[in-house]
Design a protein around this motif. Structure first.
Motif, PDB file in Angstrom:
ATOM      1  N   PRO A 146       0.798  -1.233   0.000  1.00  0.00           N
ATOM      2  CA  PRO A 146       0.000   0.000   0.000  1.00  0.00           C
ATOM      3  C   PRO A 146       0.827   1.278   0.000  1.00  0.00           C
ATOM      4  CG  PRO A 146      -0.759  -1.558   1.671  1.00  0.00           C
ATOM      5  CD  PRO A 146       0.551  -2.057   1.180  1.00  0.00           C
ATOM      6  N   HIS A 147       2.019   1.231   0.612  1.00  0.00           N
ATOM      7  CA  HIS A 147       2.845   2.425   0.758  1.00  0.00           C
ATOM      8  C   HIS A 147       4.317   2.031   0.706  1.00  0.00           C
ATOM      9  CE1 HIS A 147      -0.739   4.715   1.830  1.00  0.00           C
ATOM     10  NE2 HIS A 147      -1.084   3.675   2.567  1.00  0.00           N
ATOM     11  N   SER A 178       2.134   1.077   5.498  1.00  0.00           N
ATOM     12  CA  SER A 178       1.856  -0.144   4.758  1.00  0.00           C
ATOM     13  C   SER A 178       1.242  -1.207   5.671  1.00  0.00           C
ATOM     14  CB  SER A 178       3.143  -0.663   4.117  1.00  0.00           C
ATOM     15  OG  SER A 178       2.872  -1.714   3.221  1.00  0.00           O
ATOM     16  N   THR A 189      -2.349  -0.425   6.678  1.00  0.00           N
ATOM     17  CA  THR A 189      -3.305  -0.711   5.607  1.00  0.00           C
ATOM     18  C   THR A 189      -3.609  -2.188   5.491  1.00  0.00           C
ATOM     19  OG1 THR A 189      -2.719   1.266   4.343  1.00  0.00           O
ATOM     20  CG2 THR A 189      -3.674  -0.557   3.112  1.00  0.00           C
ATOM     21  N   ARG A 230      -7.541  -0.530   4.802  1.00  0.00           N
ATOM     22  CA  ARG A 230      -7.802   0.873   4.494  1.00  0.00           C
ATOM     23  C   ARG A 230      -6.495   1.591   4.177  1.00  0.00           C
ATOM     24  NH1 ARG A 230     -12.097   3.373   7.092  1.00  0.00           N
ATOM     25  NH2 ARG A 230     -10.829   4.666   8.493  1.00  0.00           N
ATOM     26  N   TYR A 231      -6.505   2.359   3.076  1.00  0.00           N
ATOM     27  CA  TYR A 231      -5.326   3.150   2.757  1.00  0.00           C
ATOM     28  C   TYR A 231      -4.972   4.044   3.948  1.00  0.00           C
ATOM     29  CZ  TYR A 231      -5.048   2.060  -2.282  1.00  0.00           C
ATOM     30  OH  TYR A 231      -4.881   1.453  -3.497  1.00  0.00           O
ATOM     31  N   SER A 232      -3.686   4.251   4.154  1.00  0.00           N
ATOM     32  CA  SER A 232      -3.211   4.948   5.337  1.00  0.00           C
ATOM     33  C   SER A 232      -3.852   6.313   5.583  1.00  0.00           C
ATOM     34  CB  SER A 232      -1.680   5.111   5.280  1.00  0.00           C
ATOM     35  OG  SER A 232      -1.219   5.895   6.347  1.00  0.00           O
ATOM     36  N   ILE A 275      -6.683   6.224   8.006  1.00  0.00           N
ATOM     37  CA  ILE A 275      -6.482   5.672   9.344  1.00  0.00           C
ATOM     38  C   ILE A 275      -6.658   6.744  10.425  1.00  0.00           C
ATOM     39  CG2 ILE A 275      -4.791   4.537  10.863  1.00  0.00           C
ATOM     40  CD1 ILE A 275      -5.759   2.690   8.675  1.00  0.00           C
ATOM     41  N   MET A 331      -4.030  -4.477   0.774  1.00  0.00           N
ATOM     42  CA  MET A 331      -5.289  -4.204   1.482  1.00  0.00           C
ATOM     43  C   MET A 331      -6.343  -5.264   1.155  1.00  0.00           C
ATOM     44  SD  MET A 331      -4.789  -2.161  -1.296  1.00  0.00           S
ATOM     45  CE  MET A 331      -5.566  -1.683  -2.836  1.00  0.00           C
ATOM     46  N   ASP A 391     -11.039  -0.368   1.659  1.00  0.00           N
ATOM     47  CA  ASP A 391     -10.498  -0.312   0.298  1.00  0.00           C
ATOM     48  C   ASP A 391     -10.175  -1.687  -0.271  1.00  0.00           C
ATOM     49  OD1 ASP A 391     -10.370   2.627  -0.011  1.00  0.00           O
ATOM     50  OD2 ASP A 391      -8.945   2.495   1.641  1.00  0.00           O
TER      51      ASP A 391
END
Length: 469
Positions: A69-70, A76, A79, A84-86, A89, A350, A371
């Protein structure tokens, strides 16, 4: 008589629950730390040998367009545990990399983890290795649904030897020695010799956890095995140095492979291979640039060879190019995931949240935006299965987008970044240019405009806590 009937119904209920638990798949997520896309021999490495991971791939499916994710650890991991994308959060506060002086972390009241969902479904849950989502007691794994935790709360290079050499330490304050934590108690402060032996300890304890779940508790289990040795410093247990052709980093990856072999052997001895889902992935890409501070602190165990080539462009610390977020991924489940197969559909970490939950019979939360999507049709090799995502986005941890993957296209958005400033958008055709070397934006202006529009809409949706299209 009524009392007897009640007892019988109670016992029948217990038997039904036990039978349901037996049929639920065990789940192991081997979460590698900073391992590059092509640092496994089954993904093309020529200087690192990973026979156990290769064997895992032969038994299952390789995902060749799997995105972390990151580009850094904390966002990361947040997520993949929450789906869920950071930037979503903690009430859209987002999470960036946490340090020993950080006073915040993943908020239990605001987020639901996959461990919590599975625990509600009768699973026993354990995490062995690195956490990195908050070191204070209110943020540790056992608050987030893990029954057992043995590990370190942040990376193994956040120790006292790095005093004040980096801008993110307040007033040059030295960090304490790395804590080894069991549940919520610090049981030891680790020097470098201790850190070198922790990988073996985590492997042994992870295997004991599996044994307890199956033989004593008779429950399905969820295990996150989050190794530490592939993160700087690249310390491995005594006797395992110098085995690879890729210096200390290669030794660390090969030791991780050894640990995978030990865990797989445990499954075989217990006879649960055909009822265990195993996923291997990395939290982000590898180090690719030299870092003088790491070299000064750890010598060869902190030296990144800039001449070592990778298929993908750049590495960790960024979501702009694929080297930071596109990682190797292997999934196996004997008899369910077709052996010796490969999938190039773009998906993300995710998606593991939603897929694990649904395979275990858990309900995905409907009181927040998730997500992650169910990727079981891809995992099971269903004919014609496609990615459930319109696009995969390279979200920055606190918001905004660096890149977008759409079908075989990758758009890198203009803007400033430590990798350099882009004054215009760059477009790459990953089907012919996996290394993102040739900008073809001028040849596809309509596509560039379309992807910019999609990226802007996605950034706005996350900022306003709405669903992505």
């Amino acid at each position: 008589m009524k009392q007897l009937i009640s007892i019988l119904l109670f016992l029948i209920g217990i038997q039904i629950i036990a039978q349901e638990n037996i049929n639920k798949p065990n789940i192991i997520h081997i979460l590698a730390d900073d391992v590059g896309y092509d640092d496994l021999s089954c993904f093309g490495s020529k200087d690192i040998s990973t026979p156990n991971l290769d064997a895992l791939a032969a038994k299952g499916m390789k995902f060749t367009s799997f995105y972390a994710p990151h580009g850094t650890c904390t966002p990361s991991r947040a997520t993949l545990l929450t789906g869920r994308y950071s930037p979503r959060i903690n009430n859209n506060q987002g999470l960036f990399v946490l340090f020993p002086h950080s006073k915040h972390g993943l908020e239990d009241e605001l987020e639901t983890t996959i461990a919590e969902l599975l625990k509600e479904e009768g699973y026993t849950t354990g995490l062995y290795g690195k956490w990195h989502l908050g070191h204070l007691p209110q943020y540790l794994p056992c608050v987030h649904g893990f029954d057992e935790f043995l590990g370190i709360p942040y990376p193994n290079d956040h120790g006292p030897e790095r005093i004040g050499n980096s801008g993110w330490r307040p007033n040059g304050v030295s960090d304490p020695a790395i804590p080894l934590i069991e549940q919520a108690q610090i049981i030891k402060r680790c020097d470098n010799n201790d850190l070198a032996e922790l990988p073996a300890l985590f492997t042994r304890e992870a295997c004991k956890f599996i044994y307890r779940a199956i033989k004593e508790q008779k429950k399905p289990f969820y295990l996150q095995y989050a190794n530490i040795e592939t993160h700087t410093p690249w310390f491995v247990p005594k006797g395992f140095e110098g085995r690879s052709k890729a210096a200390a980093y290669g030794d660390a990856v090969e030791y991780l492979d050894t640990s995978v072999g030990i865990i797989m052997n445990t499954l075989k001895r217990l006879g649960i291979e055909d009822n265990t889902i195993i996923v291997f992935s990395s939290d982000n890409g590898p180090l690719v640039h030299r870092d003088k501070e790491l070299e000064n602190c750890y010598g060869k165990f902190g030296f990144t060879d800039p001449e070592r080539k990778h298929m993908l462009r750049e590495g960790k610390y960024q979501e702009r190019y694929d080297g930071g977020i596109r990682v190797s991924c292997i999934m196996t489940w004997e008899g369910q995931i077709p052996a010796g197969t490969s999938c190039n559909e773009p998906i993300g970490a995710m998606d593991l949240f939603t897929t694990f939950a649904e395979l275990a019979g858990a309900s995905v939360p409907n009181d927040r935006i998730i997500d992650g999507k169910n990727i079981w049709p891809l995992m099971s090799g269903q004919p014609g299965a496609k990615t459930p995502h319109k696009a995969i986005y390279g979200f920055k941890p606190k918001g905004g987008i660096s890149s977008i993957r759409y079908q075989n296209w990758k758009l890198v958005l203009a803007g400033k970044h430590w990798t350099g400033e882009l004054k215009e958008h760059h477009l790459f055709d990953l089907s012919t240019d996996i290394g993102e070397t040739t900008n073809v934006a001028d040849q596809h202006p309509k596509l560039v405009n379309q992807l910019v529009k999609m990226a802007n809409e996605a950034a706005e949706a996350v900022q306003n806590d709405k669903k992505l299209n």
